[in-house]
Design an enzyme around this catalytic site. Sequence first.
Site, PDB file in Angstrom:
ATOM      1  N   ARG A 114      82.038  13.552  13.820  1.00  2.55           N
ATOM      2  CA  ARG A 114      81.098  14.609  14.199  1.00  2.55           C
ATOM      3  C   ARG A 114      79.660  14.107  14.197  1.00  2.55           C
ATOM      4  O   ARG A 114      78.874  14.460  15.075  1.00  2.55           O
ATOM      5  CB  ARG A 114      81.264  15.813  13.266  1.00  2.55           C
ATOM      6  CG  ARG A 114      80.328  16.986  13.551  1.00  2.55           C
ATOM      7  CD  ARG A 114      80.182  17.320  15.018  1.00  2.55           C
ATOM      8  NE  ARG A 114      81.461  17.497  15.706  1.00  2.55           N
ATOM      9  CZ  ARG A 114      81.597  17.510  17.019  1.00  2.55           C
ATOM     10  NH1 ARG A 114      80.545  17.319  17.804  1.00  2.55           N
ATOM     11  NH2 ARG A 114      82.780  17.669  17.570  1.00  2.55           N
ATOM     12  N   LYS A 124      57.484  17.714  20.132  1.00  5.80           N
ATOM     13  CA  LYS A 124      58.456  18.815  20.155  1.00  5.80           C
ATOM     14  C   LYS A 124      59.862  18.252  19.989  1.00  5.80           C
ATOM     15  O   LYS A 124      60.680  18.250  20.916  1.00  5.80           O
ATOM     16  CB  LYS A 124      58.323  19.606  21.454  1.00  5.80           C
ATOM     17  CG  LYS A 124      56.963  20.291  21.601  1.00  5.80           C
ATOM     18  CD  LYS A 124      56.824  20.986  22.936  1.00  5.80           C
ATOM     19  CE  LYS A 124      55.447  21.626  23.095  1.00  5.80           C
ATOM     20  NZ  LYS A 124      55.248  22.273  24.396  1.00  5.80           N
ATOM     21  N   LYS A 136      43.256  19.024  19.791  1.00  2.06           N
ATOM     22  CA  LYS A 136      43.769  20.070  20.680  1.00  2.06           C
ATOM     23  C   LYS A 136      42.914  21.333  20.548  1.00  2.06           C
ATOM     24  O   LYS A 136      41.929  21.354  19.802  1.00  2.06           O
ATOM     25  CB  LYS A 136      45.230  20.344  20.361  1.00  2.06           C
ATOM     26  CG  LYS A 136      46.133  19.135  20.667  1.00  2.06           C
ATOM     27  CD  LYS A 136      47.572  19.396  20.290  1.00  2.06           C
ATOM     28  CE  LYS A 136      48.220  20.438  21.162  1.00  2.06           C
ATOM     29  NZ  LYS A 136      48.361  20.014  22.569  1.00  2.06           N
ATOM     30  N   GLU A 150      41.906  17.353  24.214  1.00  9.02           N
ATOM     31  CA  GLU A 150      42.444  18.306  25.171  1.00  9.02           C
ATOM     32  C   GLU A 150      41.320  19.178  25.722  1.00  9.02           C
ATOM     33  O   GLU A 150      40.478  19.669  24.963  1.00  9.02           O
ATOM     34  CB  GLU A 150      43.485  19.181  24.478  1.00  9.02           C
ATOM     35  CG  GLU A 150      44.057  20.296  25.344  1.00  9.02           C
ATOM     36  CD  GLU A 150      44.997  21.188  24.558  1.00  9.02           C
ATOM     37  OE1 GLU A 150      46.171  20.813  24.414  1.00  9.02           O
ATOM     38  OE2 GLU A 150      44.544  22.244  24.088  1.00  9.02           O
ATOM     39  N   ASP A 179      44.862  20.277  30.153  1.00  6.96           N
ATOM     40  CA  ASP A 179      45.885  21.225  29.725  1.00  6.96           C
ATOM     41  C   ASP A 179      45.991  22.399  30.696  1.00  6.96           C
ATOM     42  O   ASP A 179      45.044  23.160  30.881  1.00  6.96           O
ATOM     43  CB  ASP A 179      45.558  21.737  28.323  1.00  6.96           C
ATOM     44  CG  ASP A 179      46.640  22.663  27.788  1.00  6.96           C
ATOM     45  OD1 ASP A 179      47.821  22.313  27.903  1.00  6.96           O
ATOM     46  OD2 ASP A 179      46.296  23.740  27.271  1.00  6.96           O
TER      47      ASP A 179
END
Length: 280
Positions: free
Chosen positions: A97, A132, A164, A197, A219
């Site tokens: 697994r 992410k 950011k 950004e 962005d």
Amino acid sequence: MTNDWLTNFIKSALQEDIGDGDHSSLACIPQNARGKAVLLAKETGIIAGVEIAVFIFKHVEPTSKVNVLIQDGTVVYQGDKVFEVEASVHTLLKAERLVLNIMQRLSGVATKTNQYVRRLEGLQTKVLDTRKTTPGMRLLEKQAVLIGGGTNHRIGLYDMIMLKDNHIDFAGGIENAITRTKSYLKDQNKDLRIEVEVRNFEELNEVLRVGGIDRIMLDNFTVEDTKEAVAIINGAFEIESSGNITLETIRDYAETGVDFVSVGALTHQISSLDLSLKAT
């Protein structure tokens, strides 16, 4: 990704799964039983995680034998045999697994990445991943991005400065954020690249006025606004496009002349590749 890191990751993952014992196997399979299994592809995609699978089997049973038939980064088709493994049946069932979970997800990441990379054939623009990622699997998923032909952005918060929108807002503006960052790096004797950004042309012009950075991230700019921004920057800094860029639009953005396009979907909006480990 070091062998020590991978060993600790595997130990933790196996402990999570096995607990105080694989009682299904212990209940019906003799301890000394030996067996063979083959990893089969059940759909088309880019295979990734083969080296990790070998490491897992060797970790569980150092004398296990793995015959790799298809290497990481290769296109596989339904029915392809990726590798054969011979070991204790208990080893095969303990590792099954974990091997599948890792390989299916990493192959999905590599496959998705390759789809984006192929859209940019003939261009210099590179496809970047993001942070992410799945907690605990970041290094594995970023390796899968490389296998798929993409390029890693920063690994985490520690290896690059990225200012950011929230950093800029909390710092009281772009100039404050940049000047404080440069002072911090000097005080800490750190040599980290700085990316900023920007959300609009006003912020872009302020970054150009302040300077002292390495890369500008545009962005959620439209393609037309990106073209204009590239002309304004005029090669002074590296340029990255980011925000809701899809397979359908990525080439349009790349053709504006940006150096990078970052795509969060490479690691957080993927379908795992269908694989199976079958006894032979």
